[in-house]
Design an enzyme around this catalytic site. Structure first.
Site, PDB file in Angstrom:
ATOM      1  CB  SER A  98      25.512  57.245 -22.668  1.00 37.05           C
ATOM      2  OG  SER A  98      27.013  57.363 -22.609  1.00 37.05           O
ATOM      3  CG  ASP A 141      28.166  55.188 -28.911  1.00 35.42           C
ATOM      4  OD1 ASP A 141      28.925  55.817 -28.788  1.00 35.42           O
ATOM      5  OD2 ASP A 141      26.939  55.126 -28.431  1.00 35.42           O
ATOM      6  CG  HIS A 178      27.030  58.480 -27.597  1.00 34.14           C
ATOM      7  ND1 HIS A 178      27.390  57.157 -26.749  1.00 34.14           N
ATOM      8  CD2 HIS A 178      27.228  59.369 -26.662  1.00 34.14           C
ATOM      9  CE1 HIS A 178      27.136  56.843 -25.923  1.00 34.14           C
ATOM     10  NE2 HIS A 178      26.863  57.538 -25.219  1.00 34.14           N
TER      11      HIS A 178
END
Length: 495
Positions: A210, A436, A464
């Site tokens: 991320s 996502d 995610h």
């Protein structure tokens, strides 16, 4: 009041979390070469569970290295097979605001054995974040900010929303203003290079999840010749501006909420099945919360307003394993009790049962507000809200207001939104999931195309992050790349 952990993948009920958690020390590991004189040596100490811990000092201002310093907590688990050790595998779990130290202790449960055998697993709490000293600090009570209505209905609510953003930004400047110019990802990347050198690694082997993908990307641009292997999972596109970033997430979370509702409608066992029409039931919950905060629980002192609804619904959308719990929380809300969604919201913003807050929310703003260029005109966000009321009416419409503190930030960004190529770096693996919500798949496609040596690996499905999520295809391809530098065939997609 933004989707602060928009770049994280927390789970409420699992033992492992990408943001915060949750072998006997290798005695015969190959000795690391001595670091250069200007890089401090690391003094490791046994801290239990097969891990070693230390602190690492880096200058607040890299261009004035003799001044103040940040103290960064480190953790390491030495390679299980010292004779086969490749080097260190450095990991950033996301955020900004995630504790790498906490992540590493939990990650050992699910990390593929070849990685545990061949690498020292190393992570750290970045400057200004988690357990680092000093840490970004803005306010004692985030409740008033989180409780603001992100879609104001009248002038009074609009004034309150803007005033709340201004107040929060001013408080950050007042408490942490001497640090806020030095917590950007550009400075963290320089910290990471000092750490690489102190660990004795000629080149960096790294996984970034991320937000950690942006850190890896910035590192590769600054130090392409010092890269061995980078995995960028849940990628951030460096070309997006602050408002485009928020819009991308708004549409991503809306799509994931639609997928959840469709899944619930298809199963009579879903607690929020609502006679096959959970869409109408969700809209009724949202309308009730918009009209008046929902008791959480009835008779208690707390309530679920629109701001808490945003975080309460977004939190479990990060991972499909949480959908069952989201359904239960929504069913409870439909019966007049907002406590289930409020529990999710509290987890999202790091609120403890005693009413105190962890630093992750403030850290997110401190880093993101100078990593991205946000338009300063509040009308931009009002216009975007109006657009999203049509395109993403169930959750996405709430997100533009979360950017207002960044729009009023007192410190300019260190960069403008622009492509990053990292010319000269070896192949870099970019991993993206088609479903996502927090880092939409088009961002991974874009980043892989921008990087001169980018290789895209795709996972079809919701949620995610892709590595360590139970997808054997993703885990094997990622492990082969990290260990043997073998990249997937172009166009590889894991179902």
């Amino acid at each position: 009041m933004n989707l602060v952990m928009v770049m994280t993948a927390r789970r409420l009920s699992g033992a492992f979390s990408f943001l915060v958690s949750p072998l006997v020390l290798g005695c015969g590991a190959d000795p690391a070469p001595a670091p250069a004189p200007d890089v401090p040596a690391i003094s490791w100490e046994d801290c239990g569970g097969g891990f070693e811990c230390a602190t690492f000092s880096v200058p607040v201002n890299h261009d004035a290295p003799d001044g103040r310093t940040f103290s960064l907590p480190l953790v390491r688990r030495p390679a299980a097979i010292p004779s086969a050790r490749i080097g260190s595998l450095l990991v950033n779990p996301g955020g900004p605001g995630g504790s790498g130290v906490g992540w590493a202790r939990g990650a050992q449960i699910v990390l593929p054995q070849p990685l545990k055998d061949r690498f020292d697993l190393v992570s750290f709490d970045p400057r200004g974040q988690a357990g680092s000293t000093p840490t970004i600090d803005c306010v004692d009570d985030l409740g008033p900010l989180i409780g603001l209505d992100p879609t104001p209905d009248d002038d009074a609510e609009r004034v309150a929303l803007l005033a709340g953003a201004e107040t929060f930004s001013a408080a950050c400047k007042a408490r942490s203003g001497d640090l806020l110019s030095f917590v950007g990802t550009n400075d963290i990347a320089r910290d990471m290079d000092l750490l690489r050198e102190a660990l004795g690694d000629e080149k960096l082997t790294y996984i970034g999840f991320s937000y950690g993908t942006f850190l890896g990307t910035v590192y590769a641009e600054a130090f392409p010749e010092r890269v061995r292997a980078l995995v960028l999972d849940g990628a951030i596109d460096p070309t997006v501006s602050g408002d485009a970033f928020i819009k991308g997430q708004a549409l991503g979370f809306e799509a994931e909420l639609e997928a959840f509702l469709a899944d619930c409608a298809s199963k009579t066992t879903c607690p929020f099945h609502s006679g096959g029409d959970p869409w109408a039931a969700y809209d009724a919950v949202k309308a009730a919360v918009e009209a008046s905060p929902l008791p959480a629980p009835p008779g208690g002192t707390r309530a679920l307003g629109p701001g808490e609804l945003l975080y309460g619904v977004a939190q479990p959308l990060y991972n499909k394993s949480q959908w069952q719990f989201l359904a239960e929380a929504l069913a409870l809300a439909a019966a007049g009790d907002g406590s289930g969604l409020l529990e999710f919201s509290d987890a999202y913003v790091a609120r403890s049962a005693d009413g105190t807050y962890g630093p992750s929310f403030e850290v997110y703003y401190g880093v993101t507000s100078i990593d991205l260029a946000f338009p300063t005109d509040p009308q931009v966000y009002q216009t975007l809200t109006t657009e999203l009321q049509a395109k993403a009416p169930r959750i996405g419409m709430y997100l533009p207001a979360t950017a207002l503190p960044s729009a009023r930030w007192a410190f300019p960004p260190w960069r403008s939104n622009a492509p990053i190529a990292a010319d000269g770096a070896p192949p870099i693996l970019v991993v993206g999931s088609t479903g996502d919500p927090a880092t939409p798949y088009p961002w991974a496609v874009s980043l892989a195309a921008q990087l001169s040596s980018g290789v895209l690996l795709t996972r079809e499905g919701p949620g995610h992050i892709s590595f360590l999520r139970g997808n054997t295809c993703i885990d094997q391809a990622t492990t082969d790349y990290l260990v043997d530098l073998k990249t997937p065939i172009k166009g590889t997609t894991c179902k």
